[in-house]
Structure formats: structure tokens, C-alpha cells
Motif scaffolding. Structure first.
Motif, short mmCIF file in Angstrom:
data_model
loop_
_atom_site.label_atom_id
_atom_site.label_comp_id
_atom_site.label_asym_id
_atom_site.label_seq_id
_atom_site.Cartn_x
_atom_site.Cartn_y
_atom_site.Cartn_z
N SER A 241 9.65 8.13 -4.73
CA SER A 241 9.85 7.43 -3.45
C SER A 241 8.56 6.78 -2.95
O SER A 241 8.60 5.81 -2.18
CB SER A 241 10.39 8.39 -2.39
OG SER A 241 9.38 9.32 -1.97
N ARG A 242 7.43 7.27 -3.38
CA ARG A 242 6.15 6.76 -2.92
C ARG A 242 5.53 5.74 -3.88
O ARG A 242 4.42 5.26 -3.65
CB ARG A 242 5.16 7.92 -2.73
CG ARG A 242 5.67 9.04 -1.83
CD ARG A 242 4.55 9.98 -1.42
NE ARG A 242 3.94 10.67 -2.54
CZ ARG A 242 4.33 11.84 -3.01
NH1 ARG A 242 5.35 12.47 -2.46
NH2 ARG A 242 3.69 12.42 -4.01
N ARG A 243 6.24 5.40 -4.93
CA ARG A 243 5.66 4.60 -6.01
C ARG A 243 5.07 3.27 -5.53
O ARG A 243 3.95 2.92 -5.86
CB ARG A 243 6.71 4.32 -7.09
CG ARG A 243 6.23 3.40 -8.20
CD ARG A 243 7.26 3.29 -9.31
NE ARG A 243 8.55 2.89 -8.81
CZ ARG A 243 8.92 1.61 -8.63
NH1 ARG A 243 8.06 0.64 -8.89
NH2 ARG A 243 10.12 1.32 -8.20
N THR A 244 5.83 2.51 -4.74
CA THR A 244 5.35 1.17 -4.36
C THR A 244 4.16 1.22 -3.42
O THR A 244 3.47 0.20 -3.25
CB THR A 244 6.48 0.38 -3.69
OG1 THR A 244 6.97 1.11 -2.56
CG2 THR A 244 7.63 0.14 -4.66
N ALA A 245 3.90 2.39 -2.82
CA ALA A 245 2.77 2.50 -1.89
C ALA A 245 1.53 3.10 -2.56
O ALA A 245 0.49 3.22 -1.91
CB ALA A 245 3.17 3.36 -0.69
N ARG A 246 1.63 3.44 -3.84
CA ARG A 246 0.55 4.19 -4.49
C ARG A 246 -0.54 3.33 -5.08
O ARG A 246 -1.63 3.82 -5.38
CB ARG A 246 1.12 5.09 -5.59
CG ARG A 246 1.92 6.27 -5.05
CD ARG A 246 2.35 7.20 -6.14
NE ARG A 246 1.21 7.72 -6.88
CZ ARG A 246 0.98 7.47 -8.16
NH1 ARG A 246 1.79 6.70 -8.85
NH2 ARG A 246 -0.08 7.98 -8.75
N VAL A 247 -0.28 2.04 -5.29
CA VAL A 247 -1.28 1.14 -5.85
C VAL A 247 -1.40 -0.09 -4.96
O VAL A 247 -0.40 -0.71 -4.60
CB VAL A 247 -0.91 0.72 -7.29
CG1 VAL A 247 -1.96 -0.24 -7.86
CG2 VAL A 247 -0.80 1.94 -8.20
N SER A 248 -2.63 -0.45 -4.59
CA SER A 248 -2.86 -1.58 -3.70
C SER A 248 -2.69 -2.90 -4.45
O SER A 248 -2.59 -2.93 -5.68
CB SER A 248 -4.26 -1.50 -3.10
OG SER A 248 -5.23 -1.76 -4.12
N ALA A 249 -2.69 -3.98 -3.68
CA ALA A 249 -2.55 -5.31 -4.29
C ALA A 249 -3.70 -5.61 -5.23
O ALA A 249 -3.55 -6.37 -6.19
CB ALA A 249 -2.48 -6.37 -3.19
N SER A 250 -4.85 -4.99 -4.99
CA SER A 250 -6.01 -5.21 -5.86
C SER A 250 -6.03 -4.27 -7.06
O SER A 250 -6.99 -4.28 -7.84
CB SER A 250 -7.30 -5.04 -5.05
OG SER A 250 -7.40 -3.71 -4.55
N ASP A 260 1.02 3.52 3.12
CA ASP A 260 1.92 2.99 4.14
C ASP A 260 3.25 3.71 4.00
O ASP A 260 4.05 3.41 3.11
CB ASP A 260 2.09 1.48 3.94
CG ASP A 260 3.11 0.88 4.89
OD1 ASP A 260 3.57 1.59 5.82
OD2 ASP A 260 3.45 -0.31 4.72
N ARG A 261 3.50 4.65 4.89
CA ARG A 261 4.71 5.46 4.76
C ARG A 261 5.98 4.67 5.04
O ARG A 261 7.07 5.08 4.64
CB ARG A 261 4.59 6.70 5.66
CG ARG A 261 3.38 7.53 5.26
CD ARG A 261 3.29 8.89 5.89
NE ARG A 261 2.15 9.59 5.28
CZ ARG A 261 2.09 10.89 5.07
NH1 ARG A 261 3.08 11.67 5.46
NH2 ARG A 261 1.03 11.43 4.49
N GLY A 262 5.83 3.55 5.71
CA GLY A 262 6.98 2.69 5.91
C GLY A 262 7.45 2.03 4.63
O GLY A 262 8.58 1.54 4.55
N ALA A 263 6.59 2.02 3.61
CA ALA A 263 6.95 1.43 2.32
C ALA A 263 7.62 2.44 1.39
O ALA A 263 8.07 2.07 0.30
CB ALA A 263 5.71 0.85 1.65
N TRP A 264 7.67 3.70 1.80
CA TRP A 264 8.34 4.71 0.97
C TRP A 264 9.84 4.44 0.92
O TRP A 264 10.41 3.89 1.86
CB TRP A 264 8.08 6.11 1.51
CG TRP A 264 6.66 6.57 1.34
CD1 TRP A 264 5.65 5.92 0.71
CD2 TRP A 264 6.10 7.79 1.84
NE1 TRP A 264 4.49 6.66 0.77
CE2 TRP A 264 4.73 7.82 1.45
CE3 TRP A 264 6.61 8.87 2.56
CZ2 TRP A 264 3.88 8.88 1.77
CZ3 TRP A 264 5.76 9.93 2.88
CH2 TRP A 264 4.42 9.93 2.48
N ASP A 265 10.47 4.85 -0.16
CA ASP A 265 11.90 4.61 -0.38
C ASP A 265 12.71 5.68 0.37
O ASP A 265 12.79 6.83 -0.05
CB ASP A 265 12.22 4.65 -1.88
CG ASP A 265 13.63 4.19 -2.20
OD1 ASP A 265 14.56 4.58 -1.47
OD2 ASP A 265 13.79 3.44 -3.18
#
Length: 411
Positions: A241-250, A260-265
């Protein structure tokens, strides 16, 4: 055309293990089962775009794969007994009910995860036979050459044949230990995807985490009453559930306290929490939770907090205390110390971490944890040295980028 391609992809994930399992039962040979199934899917890719997707894709694939297997047996002249060959060709046994097919898949998983095989062989064989991943895909996932991975799978199949490893579900007395071996394979696959170890691969491999979750769902559907299966599925879902928040754009790893907990699934979190509550109810009724169930409960505490400051660290430490009694490994002790730092402060945690040096000196997370605790205590020079050790040992590109930035921020 696109719809047919999507249908083939969907059917591949749904039917691969069923077809391999059915052919393994019939012919008693993983080589034949694998090759015939692959040929059947290749035929589908060739014919379905022109002929359309058949009404029952699974039956079409199984029938086609059976014919391919019989053709191979004839070509290689492996059956001197012509009566046996005739029985194979004219096998008129009616197809079994769905439950029997499910049992065949369960047999296949237990065969691929047999303790007689080395762990790396179990992982590769499970991904190939049950998951349907190609040899190049598995080789890329574990950073070995295609030829090396192909040889690994070939040797594993040969050992199954030579050792006469039975194609069956273990007996009742052996089942708990054997189930734990299957779960260990799936957890290893998930962890490789969650934090990929190679410098030349994506830092998070969603293909591997998704495949591990899919296979664990399959195990749960086949063994719905097993608490550790439920626990492992919950653990995977809450972690994923936290995958998309675990790596930054850089391309830098983002630690839990900065995500960003709002990005969690939210859907995965809700499902994971429901499974954890299911196991908590079982524990209240007297069931003893296992390792995966406790790890899932720890992740449920983390994913329940709207902010890192809302985390119930006393509950996290209590759960780790329970886990240490089941699994007194140094890595569990290290993770417990990280939670203790939030509850009792970094100095208490550092003392606990330093006691693990002999066992974890070659583990990057040990040095990364020490570096952070030393930084919080204002011991910059020692922190920098610990960061250097962690960076040298870390294989994940996103984690290396994060550790490098934290080191360079030191005065």
C-alpha cells in the motif's frame, strides 16, 4: 486486437498454474508440463487474434497443451510401452471438478517448494511453474544471466525427478512445516521486489511484489483457515500500500516518517486491516499468532496512524517483544531497536543496536540504523563513518541515494 492481447495476458495469469499442474499430474514430468504449456500459450498468441478467444480459454489451453505433450513424447520415443502411449493419447477421463484443479495447483506449489531443493531453486521454480514468468524475467529479477537461471531451473526439475519427490500435498503431520516453507519462498520473492538488491534494476520491482501477492492469494484460497497464510497476505498488502510513496521523483528512497500518507493505497490498507482483525479475533479465541501475523499487526499500527507522530510506538514495541520470542533473530532485534528509539530515545536504542555488531556487521541496515541514531545524538563523525559503511553495503539504488544525502547533510 488489443482486446485479444489483454485477454491472453489475463488468461495467462489465471490459467498457467492450472495447466502446468494438470499436465504434471497426468504425465508426471515437470519438463513436459512446462514446455507443453508454454507451447499452448504460444499457439494462443498466434491463433486467437485471428480465430477469437474461445468460450472456455482454460479448457482450450489444457487440451492444446495435452496434445503438445503427447507430440513431444512421441517425438522423443520415451514410451516403449505402446499401450501406455495409447492410454495417453486416448485418455477419456472426465475433467475433474474445480476443487480437484485447485488441489493440483496446491500440489504443484508444494513440489516446487520442496525442502530438498535449495532456496534459490525453490524461488526460481515457483516463479516459472506456478507464476508463469519466463526465464529471462526471473533472471532479470535476481540479477543472473538467462543461461544461469535456465540451468538453475533445469537442475531443480532434474533433482525432483531423480529424488522422486512426490507430486502431492504433504500429509497432515508434515503440512505445517511444509506450508511455512512455501510462505518463506513467497516472502522472499516479495522482499526482492519491495527493495530490489541490484544496482542495475528498478529500486522497487512491482512485478515481483504483485506476483508474490497473487500467489499468496492463491494459497489463501486453497488453505483459507491457515493463520500464517492470512498473516503473510495482510503483511504484503499493507507493505504494498505504501509502494508509490516509497521512492521520490528523483529516485531516492523515502523513509516511513517522510512519506506522503495521502498517497498510500486506501483499498489495500482496508483489506490488510480486515485480515489483521480476522487474526486478532482468532487470537482472542485462543489461536497462537505466528511470525507473519505479528509482522502484519505491526504494519497495521503504522498504516493506522495519520501522521508519524500519531504512531502507537508502545504497541509496536510490544508486538516486537512478542515476535522476538518466536524469532530471536538479530534482524528482528534490530527492527525492535528502531521502535525503541521512538519510545525510549536514541541512546537506549543505540546500546541495543551495538550489541548486534558481531552478527550484523555485514548488513547495510545495521550501519544505516547506527548512523541515524548517532546523528540524532549529535555524534557527527561516528555517524558519517556508519553512513559510509551502509552506503558501501547497500545494493538498492534508491536507498544508496537516500543514505548519501543524509551523510552529506552532516556538518
Amino acid at each position: 486486437m488489443v482486446d485479444v492481447e489483454e485477454a491472453i495476458t489475463r488468461v495467462h495469469h489465471e490459467e498457467w498454474a492450472r495447466v502446468v499442474a494438470a499436465l504434471t499430474r497426468r504425465f508426471g514430468d515437470l519438463d513436459i508440463a512446462e514446455e507443453a504449456t508454454a507451447e499452448a500459450f504460444a499457439t494462443a498468441v498466434e491463433r486467437w487474434p485471428a480465430d477469437g478467444v474461445p468460450p472456455n480459454p482454460g479448457a482450450w489451453l489444457t487440451t492444446t497443451a495435452n496434445r503438445k505433450a503427447i507430440d513431444r513424447i512421441r517425438r522423443e520415443n520415451k514410451r516403449d510401452d505402446k499401450h501406455k502411449e495409447a492410454r495417453l493419447v486416448y485418455d477419456d477421463d472426465p475433467p475433474g471438478p474445480l476443487g480437484v484443479i485447485d488441489d493440483e495447483r496446491l500440489r504443484l506449489i508444494f513440489t516446487c517448494c520442496h525442502p530438498a531443493l535449495a532456496m534459490e531453486a525453490r524461488v526460481a521454480l515457483t516463479l516459472r511453474m506456478v507464476g508463469g514468468l519466463t526465464v529471462p524475467e526471473i533472471a532479470r529479477a535476481f540479477l543472473v544471466t538467462e543461461s544461469a537461471m535456465g540451468q538453475r531451473i533445469t537442475r531443480a526439475k532434474a533433482k525432483i525427478k531423480a529424488a522422486r519427490i512426490p507430486y502431492r500435498v504433504p500429509s497432515a503431520e508434515d503440512l505445517p512445516a511444509r506450508v511455512s516453507g512455501v510462505l518463506a519462498v513467497l516472502f522472499l520473492v516479495f522482499n526482492e521486489g519491495y527493495l530490489a538488491t541490484g544496482p542495475d534494476t528498478d529500486p522497487v520491482r512491482h512485478d515481483l511484489t504483485a506476483e508474490a501477492i497473487r500467489l499468496t492469494r492463491l494459497i489463501r484460497a486453497l488453505m483459507p483457515e491457515d493463520g500464517e497464510v492470512v498473516g503473510l497476505l495482510a503483511l504484503m498488502l499493507l507493505t504494498e500500500s505504501r509502494r508509490t510513496a516509497r521512492v521520490s521523483a528523483s529516485g531516492e528512497l523515502v523513509p516511513l516518517d517522510e512519506q506522503d500518507r495521502g498517497a498510500w493505497d486506501a483499498a489495500l490498507i482496508a483489506e490488510g486491516h480486515r485480515l489483521v482483525r480476522e487474526r486478532l479475533a482468532a487470537a482472542a479465541a485462543g489461536a497462537v499468532p505466528g511470525r507473519y501475523q505479528i509482522l502484519a499487526a505491526i504494519n497495521a499500527v503504522h498504516t493506522s496512524a495519520r501522521d508519524i507522530r500519531d504512531t502507537d510506538w508502545s504497541q509496536v514495541v510490544a508486538l516486537y517483544d512478542q515476535l522476538v520470542r518466536l524469532d530471536p533473530s538479530p534482524i528482528i532485534a534490530l527492527n525492535r531497536a528502531i521502535a525503541v528509539a521512538e519510545l525510549d530515545g536514541p541512546e537506549v536504542a543505540l546500546a541495543a543496536v551495538d550489541r548486534l555488531e558481531d552478527e550484523l556487521a555485514g548488513y547495510h541496515a545495521y550501519h544505516a540504523t547506527r548512523a541515524d541514531l548517532l546523528r540524532r545524538l549529535g555524534r557527527g563523525q561516528q555517524s558519517r563513518a556508519a553512513y559510509d559503511n551502509a552506503i558501501e553495503l547497500a545494493g538498492n539504488t534508491a536507498e544508496t541515494a537516500y543514505l548519501t544525502r543524509r551523510r552529506d547533510q552532516l556538518g
